[in-house]
Design a protein around this motif. Structure first.
Motif, PDB file in Angstrom:
ATOM      1  N   TYR A 117     -12.906  18.149   7.378  1.00 28.15           N
ATOM      2  CA  TYR A 117     -13.305  18.171   5.963  1.00 28.15           C
ATOM      3  C   TYR A 117     -14.713  17.630   5.764  1.00 28.15           C
ATOM      4  O   TYR A 117     -15.296  17.057   6.674  1.00 28.15           O
ATOM      5  N   SER A 118     -15.232  17.846   4.595  1.00 30.67           N
ATOM      6  CA  SER A 118     -16.598  17.482   4.186  1.00 30.67           C
ATOM      7  C   SER A 118     -17.629  18.321   4.918  1.00 30.67           C
ATOM      8  O   SER A 118     -18.319  19.140   4.326  1.00 30.67           O
ATOM      9  N   SER A 119     -17.726  18.145   6.251  1.00 28.90           N
ATOM     10  CA  SER A 119     -18.538  19.024   7.105  1.00 28.90           C
ATOM     11  C   SER A 119     -19.894  19.342   6.483  1.00 28.90           C
ATOM     12  O   SER A 119     -20.227  20.491   6.222  1.00 28.90           O
ATOM     13  N   ILE A 120     -20.665  18.296   6.288  1.00 28.82           N
ATOM     14  CA  ILE A 120     -21.968  18.453   5.651  1.00 28.82           C
ATOM     15  C   ILE A 120     -22.961  19.158   6.573  1.00 28.82           C
ATOM     16  O   ILE A 120     -22.790  19.169   7.786  1.00 28.82           O
ATOM     17  N   ILE A 136     -10.630  15.865  -1.285  1.00 29.32           N
ATOM     18  CA  ILE A 136      -9.332  16.439  -0.909  1.00 29.32           C
ATOM     19  C   ILE A 136      -9.000  16.046   0.528  1.00 29.32           C
ATOM     20  O   ILE A 136      -7.895  15.589   0.831  1.00 29.32           O
ATOM     21  N   GLY A 137      -9.971  16.222   1.428  1.00 29.59           N
ATOM     22  CA  GLY A 137      -9.740  15.877   2.831  1.00 29.59           C
ATOM     23  C   GLY A 137      -9.442  14.408   3.020  1.00 29.59           C
ATOM     24  O   GLY A 137      -8.531  14.027   3.767  1.00 29.59           O
ATOM     25  N   SER A 138     -10.202  13.555   2.335  1.00 26.31           N
ATOM     26  CA  SER A 138      -9.995  12.113   2.440  1.00 26.31           C
ATOM     27  C   SER A 138      -8.609  11.727   1.930  1.00 26.31           C
ATOM     28  O   SER A 138      -7.905  10.914   2.553  1.00 26.31           O
ATOM     29  N   ALA A 139      -8.197  12.299   0.804  1.00 28.95           N
ATOM     30  CA  ALA A 139      -6.873  12.001   0.252  1.00 28.95           C
ATOM     31  C   ALA A 139      -5.770  12.452   1.206  1.00 28.95           C
ATOM     32  O   ALA A 139      -4.775  11.737   1.412  1.00 28.95           O
ATOM     33  N   VAL A 151      -3.693  10.349  12.225  1.00 25.14           N
ATOM     34  CA  VAL A 151      -4.629  11.295  11.618  1.00 25.14           C
ATOM     35  C   VAL A 151      -6.002  11.160  12.262  1.00 25.14           C
ATOM     36  O   VAL A 151      -6.503  10.058  12.460  1.00 25.14           O
ATOM     37  N   VAL A 152      -6.596  12.299  12.585  1.00 26.67           N
ATOM     38  CA  VAL A 152      -7.963  12.341  13.090  1.00 26.67           C
ATOM     39  C   VAL A 152      -8.814  13.061  12.047  1.00 26.67           C
ATOM     40  O   VAL A 152      -8.714  14.279  11.877  1.00 26.67           O
ATOM     41  N   GLY A 153      -9.628  12.295  11.307  1.00 28.60           N
ATOM     42  CA  GLY A 153     -10.520  12.876  10.307  1.00 28.60           C
ATOM     43  C   GLY A 153     -11.809  13.326  10.968  1.00 28.60           C
ATOM     44  O   GLY A 153     -12.482  12.540  11.635  1.00 28.60           O
ATOM     45  N   ASN A 246     -15.073   5.863  -0.625  1.00 30.52           N
ATOM     46  CA  ASN A 246     -14.031   5.313   0.257  1.00 30.52           C
ATOM     47  C   ASN A 246     -13.572   6.352   1.276  1.00 30.52           C
ATOM     48  O   ASN A 246     -12.375   6.548   1.510  1.00 30.52           O
ATOM     49  N   VAL A 247     -14.555   7.023   1.886  1.00 27.09           N
ATOM     50  CA  VAL A 247     -14.276   8.091   2.853  1.00 27.09           C
ATOM     51  C   VAL A 247     -14.717   7.645   4.245  1.00 27.09           C
ATOM     52  O   VAL A 247     -15.815   7.117   4.417  1.00 27.09           O
ATOM     53  N   GLU A 248     -13.845   7.876   5.229  1.00 23.95           N
ATOM     54  CA  GLU A 248     -14.166   7.530   6.613  1.00 23.95           C
ATOM     55  C   GLU A 248     -13.790   8.682   7.533  1.00 23.95           C
ATOM     56  O   GLU A 248     -12.912   9.488   7.204  1.00 23.95           O
ATOM     57  N   PHE A 249     -14.457   8.739   8.691  1.00 22.59           N
ATOM     58  CA  PHE A 249     -14.179   9.779   9.677  1.00 22.59           C
ATOM     59  C   PHE A 249     -13.935   9.152  11.041  1.00 22.59           C
ATOM     60  O   PHE A 249     -14.453   8.081  11.352  1.00 22.59           O
ATOM     61  N   ASP A 250     -13.156   9.859  11.850  1.00 25.82           N
ATOM     62  CA  ASP A 250     -12.914   9.426  13.226  1.00 25.82           C
ATOM     63  C   ASP A 250     -13.810  10.174  14.199  1.00 25.82           C
ATOM     64  O   ASP A 250     -13.993   9.742  15.337  1.00 25.82           O
ATOM     65  N   SER A 251     -14.356  11.313  13.758  1.00 25.45           N
ATOM     66  CA  SER A 251     -15.202  12.114  14.634  1.00 25.45           C
ATOM     67  C   SER A 251     -16.297  12.799  13.822  1.00 25.45           C
ATOM     68  O   SER A 251     -16.033  13.312  12.729  1.00 25.45           O
ATOM     69  N   TYR A 252     -17.513  12.779  14.377  1.00 28.00           N
ATOM     70  CA  TYR A 252     -18.630  13.512  13.781  1.00 28.00           C
ATOM     71  C   TYR A 252     -19.074  14.640  14.714  1.00 28.00           C
ATOM     72  O   TYR A 252     -20.226  15.054  14.692  1.00 28.00           O
ATOM     73  N   ALA A 253     -18.164  15.124  15.544  1.00 29.30           N
ATOM     74  CA  ALA A 253     -18.508  16.206  16.479  1.00 29.30           C
ATOM     75  C   ALA A 253     -18.786  17.482  15.693  1.00 29.30           C
ATOM     76  O   ALA A 253     -17.878  18.089  15.128  1.00 29.30           O
TER      77      ALA A 253
END
Length: 560
Positions: A117-120, A136-139, A151-153, A246-253
């Motif tokens: 999600y987000s995928s800027i 939506i993805g964060s929720a 969950v892997v964000g 309040n959004v966090e990610f586990d991967s920025y690949a």
């Protein structure tokens, strides 16, 4: 206690399992009718009798007990009343004891869900069009963790393509390292827009851009230093927005991560005779599946989105062994996801069935669609800042002596933006309007946050919750209890349907029921046992609403 399960176990209906009976039981629209109902219309075809007769027969064979105290047949419905006092007491105990875990479950234990999600896009501004996918993805990440899943964000960065060659050309012509470091994303946007204006007059610039992107791919030091600077500045700037939301990610690949992982995919497609050449390009023919061909390689041998997405899916399966892999992307990409999911299936990946496109509606301006190329965007940071300013102004007007006004305004302002994006079904298009986003009237986040603050005020004045004996609940009290009891099912349904709006709508429903109770029932001056019950009710509502907003990524406040 699962009253639907108790009812289902007591009903014996030929041809239906307990699980099927359970799924048919619903909440009636009016609590005077009962607490649960079984509509018998669905059973007519199976049992070959009228719904009225079915309901009457089932009623005659139903045995009530200490939990299900009454069963009646009304116009084809089988209505049930439960021991409301027992339900209320056990539910309030459960909520108060569970605290921030109320509504959670372990149904996702030992299962992993990847959420893309987000995928800027690197070097492009974080605008209002990114809001939906991000919140939506964060929720969904928070909801699935609450349900016990690992969950892997994933922020699948858009960090690959000719646009980076264009940026290097624009940088060399009209900017400098000093200007970029000072102007940050606004400077990168300025030169990107200028490039497209100039390229209309000088199309040869596109050849130069392709040359520089090739240099990036080939590892040219100067080009990659610039590319890494663009990437660093982008992530530093958008991280400010992520922190606010309040959004966090586990991967920025991102896309570039899969550069060395696409060749094996192409080889596998060739080995399985899935790759065909058409007008010089390599495709997977999907005509028999009623879809256009899926492009894998351009005529010059370069890859496309589908190639990278297939490589990313295989990598994620091998790395995380996911139970589901979700893609929170606008519905405009429906065909793209159908195509590459189908290609994975044709490659023999039995897990292709576990890939899910969580589609959402598009965001546009009242004046039309947005485009980074033309500079016609509404920056998300501007929206959030304006909403925070509006919240502060309202606080100053209504409660100027409030402590921590800045902190509260920030929570209320960001909450309004998130809640506004999640309050309707995700598939609906949104025409962005400042007036609507900044409105504090009606079914809004500030209304829910204020309800929590109101509960907090009652609790602070009343002290610890004492014991309460048997009592007759008012209609408004039981309406709150009934809403509280729905929370677990709402969270579960939000996960099953990938629909965070279920939680926002629930929060509004519970806040509305509570405020009706608050206006109708005295608390401080009530008889002690009744007072204790009502304070416990306030505490349970505060816990449940806080949990609901937390799942949406929204902060609560103690007072407003």
């Amino acid at each position: 206690m699962d009253y639907k399960k108790i009812i289902a176990q007591k009903l014996n209906i030929d041809g239906l399992s307990q699980q099927e009976i359970y799924s048919y039981i619903e909440l009636p629209p009016n609590f005077d009718m009962g607490d649960y109902a079984l509509p018998c219309f669905k059973l007519s075809k199976l049992l070959r009798r009228s719904p009225i007769q079915i309901a009457e027969d089932l009623k005659n064979n139903f045995v009530t007990d200490e939990f299900i105290t009454e069963c009646s047949a009304v116009n084809g419905y089988l209505n049930f009343k439960i021991n409301r006092q027992g339900f209320a007491s056990s539910l309030l105990d459960e909520i108060i004891c569970s605290g921030d875990r109320y509504g959670s479950s372990d149904i996702g234990e030992n299962k992993t869900i990847c959420i893309d999600y987000s995928s800027i896009n690197i070097a492009k501004p974080f605008h209002i069009g990114h809001l939906s996918t991000t919140v939506i993805g964060s929720a969904l990440c928070k909801i699935f963790r609450f349900l016990g899943y690992k969950v892997v964000g994933i922020n699948h960065l858009g960090d690959y393509g000719t646009q980076f060659g264009k940026l290097i050309v624009a940088f060399k012509k009209w900017s400098s390292i000093e200007q970029v470091e000072k102007g940050r994303l606004s400077e990168l946007t300025r030169i990107y827009v200028k490039y497209h204006d100039e390229a209309k007059l000088h199309p040869e610039m596109d050849d130069e851009a392709r040359h520089y992107f090739k240099l990036i791919e080939d590892g040219d030091k100067e080009s990659n230093v610039l590319f890494e600077m663009f990437k660093r500045i982008t992530l530093e700037e958008v991280d400010k927005i992520y922190k606010l939301l309040n959004v966090e990610f586990d991967s920025y690949a991102g896309e570039s991560f899969y550069n060395d992982k696409m060749a094996p995919i192409v080889d596998e497609l060739k080995e399985k005779n899935l790759l065909k050449v058409s007008d010089g390009a390599s495709i997977v023919d999907l005509e028999e599946h009623d879809m256009p061909p899926c492009l894998i390689l351009k005529s010059d041998g370069s890859t496309l989105y589908a190639t990278r997405d297939i490589a990313a899916a295989v990598y994620r399966k091998n790395t995380y062994d996911f139970y589901k892999c979700l893609y929170v992307v606008a519905y405009q990409q429906n065909l793209h996801f159908k195509q590459f999911f189908k290609v994975l299936e044709l490659m023999g990946k039995d897990w292709a069935k576990d890939m899910v496109h969580v589609a959402y509606g598009m965001v546009s301006l009242e004046s039309g669609s947005m485009s980074t190329r033309s500079g016609n965007v509404v920056l998300l940071e501007d929206v959030i800042n304006k909403t925070i300013e509006k919240a502060y102004a309202v606080i100053e007007e209504k409660n100027p002596n409030l402590k921590d006004k800045d902190k509260i305004a920030k929570a209320v302002g960001t909450g309004a933006v998130i809640f506004g994006a999640l309050c309707n079904n995700k598939i609906k298009d949104i025409v962005f309007s400042y007036d609507r986003v900044l409105s504090f009237e009606g079914e809004t986040c500030p209304y829910v946050q204020y309800t929590i603050a109101r509960c907090n005020g009652v609790i602070a004045k009343s002290g610890e919750v004492g014991k309460f004996d048997k009592f007759d609940m008012t209609a408004s009290e039981y309406a709150v209890i009934s809403e509280l009891g729905r929370f677990k099912d709402v969270v579960k349904a939000a996960g099953e349907k990938y629909e965070p709006s279920f939680v926002t709508r629930y929060a509004i429903d519970l806040a509305t029921a509570f405020n009706k109770f608050y206006m109708e029932c005295k608390i401080a001056t009530a008889e002690q046992s009744v007072k204790n019950f009502r304070v416990a009710l306030c505490k349970a509502v505060k816990i449940t609403l806080t949990n609901a907003l937390t799942l949406l990524g929204i902060q609560t406040v103690d007072e407003m």
